[in-house]
Write an enzyme that holds these catalytic residues in place. Structure first.
Site, mmCIF file in Angstrom:
data_model
loop_
_atom_site.group_PDB
_atom_site.id
_atom_site.type_symbol
_atom_site.label_atom_id
_atom_site.label_comp_id
_atom_site.label_asym_id
_atom_site.label_seq_id
_atom_site.Cartn_x
_atom_site.Cartn_y
_atom_site.Cartn_z
ATOM 1 N N ASP A 31 0.798 -1.237 0.000
ATOM 2 C CA ASP A 31 0.000 0.000 0.000
ATOM 3 C C ASP A 31 0.830 1.288 0.000
ATOM 4 O O ASP A 31 0.359 2.323 0.470
ATOM 5 C CB ASP A 31 -0.945 0.053 1.216
ATOM 6 C CG ASP A 31 -2.191 -0.792 1.024
ATOM 7 O OD1 ASP A 31 -2.281 -1.505 0.007
ATOM 8 O OD2 ASP A 31 -3.083 -0.731 1.887
ATOM 9 N N CYS A 68 -4.111 -5.892 -3.538
ATOM 10 C CA CYS A 68 -3.043 -6.764 -3.053
ATOM 11 C C CYS A 68 -2.921 -8.153 -3.709
ATOM 12 O O CYS A 68 -1.967 -8.429 -4.426
ATOM 13 C CB CYS A 68 -3.293 -6.903 -1.568
ATOM 14 S SG CYS A 68 -2.194 -7.992 -0.741
ATOM 15 N N HIS A 124 -0.935 -13.905 1.255
ATOM 16 C CA HIS A 124 -2.215 -13.418 0.722
ATOM 17 C C HIS A 124 -2.607 -14.029 -0.627
ATOM 18 O O HIS A 124 -3.233 -13.375 -1.458
ATOM 19 C CB HIS A 124 -2.236 -11.880 0.631
ATOM 20 C CG HIS A 124 -3.581 -11.326 0.970
ATOM 21 N ND1 HIS A 124 -3.868 -9.990 1.016
ATOM 22 C CD2 HIS A 124 -4.755 -11.960 1.252
ATOM 23 C CE1 HIS A 124 -5.130 -9.806 1.333
ATOM 24 N NE2 HIS A 124 -5.693 -10.989 1.487
ATOM 25 N N HIS A 214 0.762 -0.974 5.184
ATOM 26 C CA HIS A 214 -0.688 -1.198 5.173
ATOM 27 C C HIS A 214 -1.300 -0.732 6.499
ATOM 28 O O HIS A 214 -0.623 -0.719 7.521
ATOM 29 C CB HIS A 214 -0.910 -2.702 4.978
ATOM 30 C CG HIS A 214 -2.292 -3.073 4.559
ATOM 31 N ND1 HIS A 214 -3.379 -3.002 5.406
ATOM 32 C CD2 HIS A 214 -2.764 -3.551 3.377
ATOM 33 C CE1 HIS A 214 -4.463 -3.416 4.758
ATOM 34 N NE2 HIS A 214 -4.118 -3.746 3.519
ATOM 35 N N LYS A 290 -5.689 3.363 -4.230
ATOM 36 C CA LYS A 290 -5.811 1.906 -4.159
ATOM 37 C C LYS A 290 -7.250 1.510 -4.494
ATOM 38 O O LYS A 290 -8.182 2.225 -4.145
ATOM 39 C CB LYS A 290 -5.468 1.460 -2.731
ATOM 40 C CG LYS A 290 -5.665 -0.022 -2.478
ATOM 41 C CD LYS A 290 -5.393 -0.380 -1.027
ATOM 42 C CE LYS A 290 -5.601 -1.882 -0.813
ATOM 43 N NZ LYS A 290 -5.356 -2.295 0.571
#
Ligand SMILES: *[C@@H]1O[C@H](CO)[C@@H](O)[C@H](O)[C@H]1NC(C)=O
Ligand SMILES: *[C@@H]1O[C@H](CO)[C@@H](O)[C@H](O)[C@H]1NC(C)=O
Ligand SMILES: *[C@@H]1O[C@H](CO)[C@@H](O)[C@H](O)[C@H]1NC(C)=O
Ligand SMILES: *[C@@H]1O[C@H](CO)[C@@H](O)[C@H](O)[C@H]1NC(C)=O
Ligand SMILES: *[C@@H]1O[C@H](CO)[C@@H](O)[C@H](O)[C@H]1NC(C)=O
Ligand SMILES: *[C@@H]1O[C@H](CO)[C@@H](O)[C@H](O)[C@H]1NC(C)=O
Ligand SMILES: *[C@@H]1O[C@H](CO)[C@@H](O)[C@H](O)[C@H]1NC(C)=O
Length: 480
Positions: A31, A68, A124, A214, A290
């Site tokens: 981020d 992400c 992730h 983040h 984002k």
């Protein structure tokens, strides 16, 4: 030994040294906004990143996905997410989504080429079954977390209501040792440990996706205080988080030097998506944030650095590249060949290492499935279909106690198609769709063509069996 055999021995030694595969350290910031690095914004205190970027090559047209998991999918596989079913948003902690197992990951590929492969940080890319987790997807070791968005100190995250659990592992073992230590420091220590224990005769691939920067906004006071000239409390903490990340990178590069790995190494530094301006990051002069298809969501901050491998250094590389390109680029750097004809990435070895032209003239920003929205690039031009997402403005740097203006320009209604000339208008002020209907048609045809190869999204419902209460309070595989 006669003269000829002495020469042969010498040549053999030289060749084997020359042929040594470079070490690769691939650092991902989470981020981090376009305007959140000191080599672009003097507000930021990032001396280590600035030094490396200026001595290396600053990437000025390196695109990532709006969020992400899709970007990490690109790094790992070289495929656009709309070709792997990961096009719609992140992988939620209780969703049975994952990087498809039939794709050869970059660590698997590099292992075939003789590399030791280690991962430290955020995965992730799915964990509902052990077979989707890092140590079964090509990494010799893993220290980090499987999902996203947890506390920096308690390594705990919430899913749905009543779903709270620790998400922190060393290989497959639950790791409680890091309780109350900021993940930036935990990951830095593990990276340094890997470097110090490495057998220098083997090439090293270290994938280091930090939790920083983040949300949630959390950092030890030392780093917050480095930025105390910043009035806005959220921005001050955020900038402190960036400074801590920078400090960790500085310590890691020092360890690489001391261990003697720096002389034959490529360091990549990249964000995973544009900055969430609604938290405290900043993408100026770019539009959006984002989770949007605007440049502010998709044009990634990043650079490469190497002491020895780059033919040209100290400049801004404007060549177009996309996150899918790292896979074939690293394979070429490692002396391998990319045998998969369907891969979306193209090797940008020549552009990055030699300063040559980009091998790419177009790419897909994303093609969503859950809603009628997409964006593509073709040369100078960008076509957007449907809503680009929320947060459509040019969010200013937060400077007062409140984040005034940040939500400005949200919930706008946009025409069904928009057309921008990114070369002439990188900040997306002028929609040309009405002015150039023929160009718009041409771009729409190109989008239709890209869409032909889309695969259905992995779109599972939340799984109640994922609840950490069934696994001793820890987010764990075993529910798919
Ligand atoms: C992986 O599996 C999917 C679904 O069966 C298939 O469409 C795709 O071509 C496969 N990809 C590779 C690289 O084997
Ligand atoms: C993690 O796995 C690697 C490879 O099997 C092994 O070398 C290392 O010792 C393991 N670490 C732990 C803590 O289990
Ligand atoms: C973990 O830390 C986060 C961020 O400070 C906090 O919001 C959360 O409540 C904490 N979780 C637990 C279980 O303490
Ligand atoms: C971390 O430490 C706190 C305070 O000692 C404790 O309440 C918590 O249960 C610990 N968390 C884990 C995952 O061990
Ligand atoms: C980097 O190393 C220095 C010197 O050991 C230390 O003071 C600092 O806290 C380290 N940085 C981080 C982020 O841990
Ligand atoms: C886009 O802008 C560039 C720079 O001004 C210009 O050279 C190019 O012709 C434009 N492209 C189109 C298709 O209008
Ligand atoms: C680098 O990218 C920024 C943001 O898109 C743009 O404003 C700038 O013109 C680019 N620089 C060059 C030299 O192309």
């Amino acid at each position: 030994m006669n003269f000829t055999s002495a020469v042969c021995l010498f040549v053999t030694v030289v060749l084997s040294v020359c042929a040594e595969k470079p070490h690769i350290i691939f650092i991902v910031a989470d981020d981090l906004g376009w305007n959140d690095v000191g080599f672009r914004n003097p507000q930021m205190i990032t001396p280590n990143l600035d030094r490396l970027a200026k001595a290396g090559v600053i990437l000025n047209s390196s695109y990532v996905q709006p969020v992400c998991s899709p970007t990490r999918n690109c790094f790992m596989s070289g495929y656009f997410p709309y070709h792997t079913g990961l096009q719609d948003d992140i992988i939620d902690v209780n969703e049975a989504k994952h990087l498809p197992v039939n794709l050869t990951t970059i660590p698997q590929k590099l292992k075939q080429l003789g590399y030791d492969t280690h991962m430290v940080g955020k995965w992730h890319l799915g964990f509902c079954n052990w077979k989707y987790t890092p140590t079964e997807r090509g990494f010799d070791s893993f220290l980090g977390y499987y999902s996203g968005a947890e506390g920096y100190f308690n390594h705990t995250r919430r899913g749905g209501r009543d779903e709270v659990g620790l998400d922190f592992r060393y290989n497959k073992t639950v790791n409680r040792d890091a309780n109350r230590t900021c993940s930036t420091r935990v990951f830095m220590h593990r990276a340094i440990e890997i470097i110090q224990n490495h057998d220098n005769s083997k090439p090293l691939y270290l994938y280091l996706p930090f939790q920083s920067v983040h949300a949630p906004l959390e950092v030890p006071p030392k780093f917050e205080n480095m930025n105390k000239n910043i009035e806005n409390i959220r921005r001050r903490i955020y900038c402190g988080m960036v400074s801590m990340l920078d400090d960790a990178v500085g310590n890691i590069t020092e360890a690489l030097e001391e261990k003697g790995l720096m002389d034959n190494l490529l360091l990549v530094f990249t964000t995973d998506n544009g900055g969430p301006t609604y938290t405290a990051s900043n993408n100026l002069p770019l539009r959006g944030a984002k989770n949007t298809l605007w440049e502010g969501g998709t044009k990634g901050a990043g650079f490469i650095y190497s002491k020895t491998l780059l033919k040209k250094t100290g400049y801004l590389n404007t060549g177009m590249m996309h996150a899918v390109d790292w896979y074939p680029t690293l394979v070429e750097l490692a002396g391998g060949e990319n045998a998969d004809p369907n891969i979306d990435g193209v090797s940008q070895y020549d552009m990055l290492i030699n300063g040559g032209p980009s091998k790419r003239n177009e790419f897909v920003y994303n093609i969503y499935d859950e809603r009628e929205a997409a964006a593509i690039r073709y040369g100078d031009l960008k076509l957007m279909q449907g809503s680009p997402g929320d947060h459509n403005g040019w969010a200013p740097l937060p400077h007062l106690g409140i984040d005034e203006g940040v939500y400005e320009a949200d919930n706008q209604v946009f025409p069904p198609f928009m057309l921008y000339n990114i070369t002439a208008d990188p900040t997306e002020h002028f929609d040309l769709s009405a002015k150039y209907p023929d160009v718009l048609d041409m771009m729409k045809k190109r989008l239709e063509n890209w869409k032909k190869s889309r695969v259905p999204p992995q779109d599972p419902s939340p799984v109640p069996r994922a609840n950490p209460k069934y696994y001793g309070g820890v987010w764990s595989p075993g529910w798919c």
